[in-house]
Design a protein around this motif. Structure first.
Motif, PDB file in Angstrom:
ATOM      1  N   LYS B 259     -70.582  -5.429  35.758  1.00 10.55           N
ATOM      2  CA  LYS B 259     -69.719  -4.939  34.688  1.00 10.55           C
ATOM      3  C   LYS B 259     -69.815  -5.791  33.426  1.00 10.55           C
ATOM      4  CE  LYS B 259     -66.187  -4.685  37.549  1.00 10.55           C
ATOM      5  NZ  LYS B 259     -64.781  -4.980  37.739  1.00 10.55           N
ATOM      6  N   ARG B 283     -60.346  -2.730  34.066  1.00  6.29           N
ATOM      7  CA  ARG B 283     -60.299  -3.696  32.982  1.00  6.29           C
ATOM      8  C   ARG B 283     -58.871  -3.875  32.495  1.00  6.29           C
ATOM      9  NH1 ARG B 283     -63.805  -1.633  28.716  1.00  6.29           N
ATOM     10  NH2 ARG B 283     -64.982  -0.678  30.388  1.00  6.29           N
ATOM     11  N   LYS B 286     -56.842  -5.901  34.796  1.00  7.48           N
ATOM     12  CA  LYS B 286     -57.208  -7.307  34.715  1.00  7.48           C
ATOM     13  C   LYS B 286     -56.492  -7.978  33.543  1.00  7.48           C
ATOM     14  CE  LYS B 286     -61.066  -8.141  36.514  1.00  7.48           C
ATOM     15  NZ  LYS B 286     -62.473  -7.869  36.720  1.00  7.48           N
ATOM     16  N   LYS B 287     -56.395  -7.241  32.440  1.00  5.03           N
ATOM     17  CA  LYS B 287     -55.761  -7.834  31.268  1.00  5.03           C
ATOM     18  C   LYS B 287     -54.290  -8.087  31.466  1.00  5.03           C
ATOM     19  CE  LYS B 287     -58.577  -6.999  27.374  1.00  5.03           C
ATOM     20  NZ  LYS B 287     -58.980  -5.964  26.465  1.00  5.03           N
ATOM     21  N   GLU B 289     -52.826  -8.850  34.103  1.00  5.34           N
ATOM     22  CA  GLU B 289     -52.540  -9.872  35.123  1.00  5.34           C
ATOM     23  C   GLU B 289     -51.867 -11.089  34.493  1.00  5.34           C
ATOM     24  OE1 GLU B 289     -56.221  -8.886  38.039  1.00  5.34           O
ATOM     25  OE2 GLU B 289     -56.042 -10.946  37.352  1.00  5.34           O
TER      26      GLU B 289
END
Lengths: 289, 289, 289
Positions: B259, B283, B286-287, B289
């Motif tokens: 990725k 994505r 993930k941000k 988190e």
């Protein structure tokens, strides 16, 4: 020859470049920036990027040769008068009401004069670069050629990075892969002046400056008047390349050329259907002009 | 150890690199340039771009370390003999009739010898770089490592810009993102020699040069014979990375690798069908988190 | 004013940046790197590329100003303590277990404090850059502005190349084309401090430092709290641009903006239907002029 021309070459070689010739150089440079695709939009969107781009056009040779000699690339900013003059030219050509300044300077006779005067500054830059390199590296003729070339052709050699300032990125081409005429003639000039400097040429410096400049101006004006962009050296180049590099004949070269731009990202996207043959044909016809 | 090897390491550390080892370095460098995709086409299309590319391969370390030390990057041109030798090698390998020179030097036994001798020059370059950095910055061991590494791995670290000269642009990868074996071993060598220089290693310089060079040559020849390109440090690296950076196990790492190249220009083209929403969802999560 | 504020501005101007403010600068820089798209993946794939990227974020201003002044760009590595401190911050924020360090420093009150302290270092960097430029070029105010700006805005101005380290390449935008607020305010600060240095401003240096820093911190904190990213200068800018560059009203500017990124790679994809032949015809006619 000395008798024939009298004191003209010597007097010519003492011509001061500032302010008239420098002004012509800035005007021609900014004009050619303005005629780049997208430059006018950038000038409205971000005047600072446009100004920086214009400075790279005007002082590119000085910046590049400073980088090559390990000197401060911002040194050109210390010459405040030149920078202000170039900025004034940039401002007038991009932002004057009704594009007055641009239309004036793009008027053919003025344009021819400006282009001719710009070519005169090229000689001065090449000899300046060679002298500068010589003052640091005695008899390193490769350094002298490189620095003279960089200063003479400046803007052209860093065009990839100048375009990047304006948000344009064309990695598939650069001035080394496809030399334009000014870059080529600067290289030849740099070689000639370096040879003269090392006393390999039986000619005095002011005479060489005189003849080289006249050649520059005449070919430039002729190319502008005839709208022809092929280098007058093309036949010589072809012969030399054939002798030195054993180039294949034109058609097989054309084939190999079509395969060149192995740019990972985009090469695959470009060749779609019947377009390939068409565009490559156009390219060929452009080259054979 | 001194008794076992006798005077060999000391004698070895006084070997002159010029001309034989330098010649091997130029040959190996130009060979690897020629085997790049598209390099042969460029050599016919624009010999100057090809020559410049070859010089970046041969003198990349010197150019990069000059740039890092604020010295003239054209300094290598002042050593005219070396440049002419490298240019001769470039000329023969690219343009000799029937590719004679290329076929000869690509013949396996010759190739092995050339590659082995090139590795010897790497040691000399690393120690030279470290000594040069030390002469400017006393005890700045980070500078010493950086300059030693740059000079040893040179061509590799600037490969993005070398490719740009040939009209190739691959921003999605570089030698820092995905280190090749020569770049990695140069870094290790630079760290070792810097530690030796600072007297942290209980070994004399000529002994370290001897053993490091032997290791370089043996692994290089072994990798060429077994056609295997995995670094001999792979297990060590994995353990170290696990301890230091808490890396995920190999398979999930493979997934995250796939990725990575979020290259603005092309990322849109790569996401096909349902993949888009999936990857973008990941994505996003993930941000947050 | 002197009576009102007492000795505070003078005391403030003697604040040492090391270690607390520098620490805040490194933290804020690494945090903003970590929040870049794809940075976390790079940190697992190649810690060295990630570390180098973090150093470009932390020491970008120093590196860029060194390059501009023809000094060794690796000089920052000679300050081992700072580099180790920045590396420690980088390590904790990227690799601490359960992202503890990241979550802590991303906690709003801490984040506000860190961001505020980072802005204080900006003032020190700008004045340091100007003093450094002045020591080399007396009264070259353009050089002073440029170096002060580069050191103050550092990381931002080289963002294209910082991204390249991480395998990301976005040529269609850069900090000159679309200035972010920190880059803009650094430029203004650099102009103000240069004018103060040249005695054009009737204010003492420590007072200017005091007020400029307070302005920086207040606007930064306010922008973070209101989640608003429009520059407080927007109305002033628009008026100035209208006077100087005769900008079109916003909507027609929006239109021209949309046309800007003439990126060679992707331009082919954008030309749909009959537009292609038309624009290419225009280009041809332009070339033959």
């Amino acid at each position: 020859m000395e008798q024939l021309l009298g004191p003209w070459p010597l007097r010519f070689s003492r011509l001061p470049m500032f302010p008239l010739f420098d002004l012509a150089h800035y005007t021609a440079s900014v004009l050619s920036l303005r005629e780049q695709r997208g430059a006018v939009e950038v000038s409205y969107q971000s005047p600072i990027a446009c100004w920086f781009s214009a400075m790279l056009y005007c002082f590119g040779g000085s910046i590049l040769s400073s980088l090559m000699m390990g000197e401060p690339p911002v040194a050109f900013l210390a010459n405040t008068t030149s920078v202000l003059l170039a900025s004034l030219v940039w401002y007038l050509i991009f932002y004057s009401p009704h594009d007055l300044a641009y239309c004036c300077s793009a008027f053919l006779p003025i344009r021819l004069m400006v282009a001719g005067m710009k070519e005169v500054t090229r000689t001065w830059k090449i000899t300046g670069g060679i002298a500068h390199a010589h003052s640091h590296y005695k008899n390193a003729w490769l350094v002298m050629i490189a620095v003279g070339w960089a200063r003479g052709a400046g803007g052209g050699l860093i065009s990839n990075f100048e375009q990047l300032v304006r948000g344009v990125w064309k990695p598939e081409t650069n001035e080394l892969l496809k030399m334009s005429y000014p870059v080529k003639i600067s290289l030849i000039g740099s070689v000639l002046f370096t040879m003269q400097h090392a006393s390999y040429l039986p000619i005095e410096k002011h005479n060489l400056m005189f003849f080289y400049t006249i050649f520059l101006v005449v070919t430039k004006v002729a190319m502008m008047l005839t709208l022809c962009s092929t280098s007058p050296f093309a036949p010589l180049e072809r012969t030399l390349a054939y002798i030195l590099f054993g180039w294949q004949p034109a058609d097989s070269r054309g084939k190999s050329e079509a395969k060149v731009p192995h740019n990972g990202a985009s090469s695959a996207d470009r060749t779609i259907g019947g377009e390939t043959s068409d565009s490559s044909r156009k390219r060929h016809s452009k080259k054979t002009e």
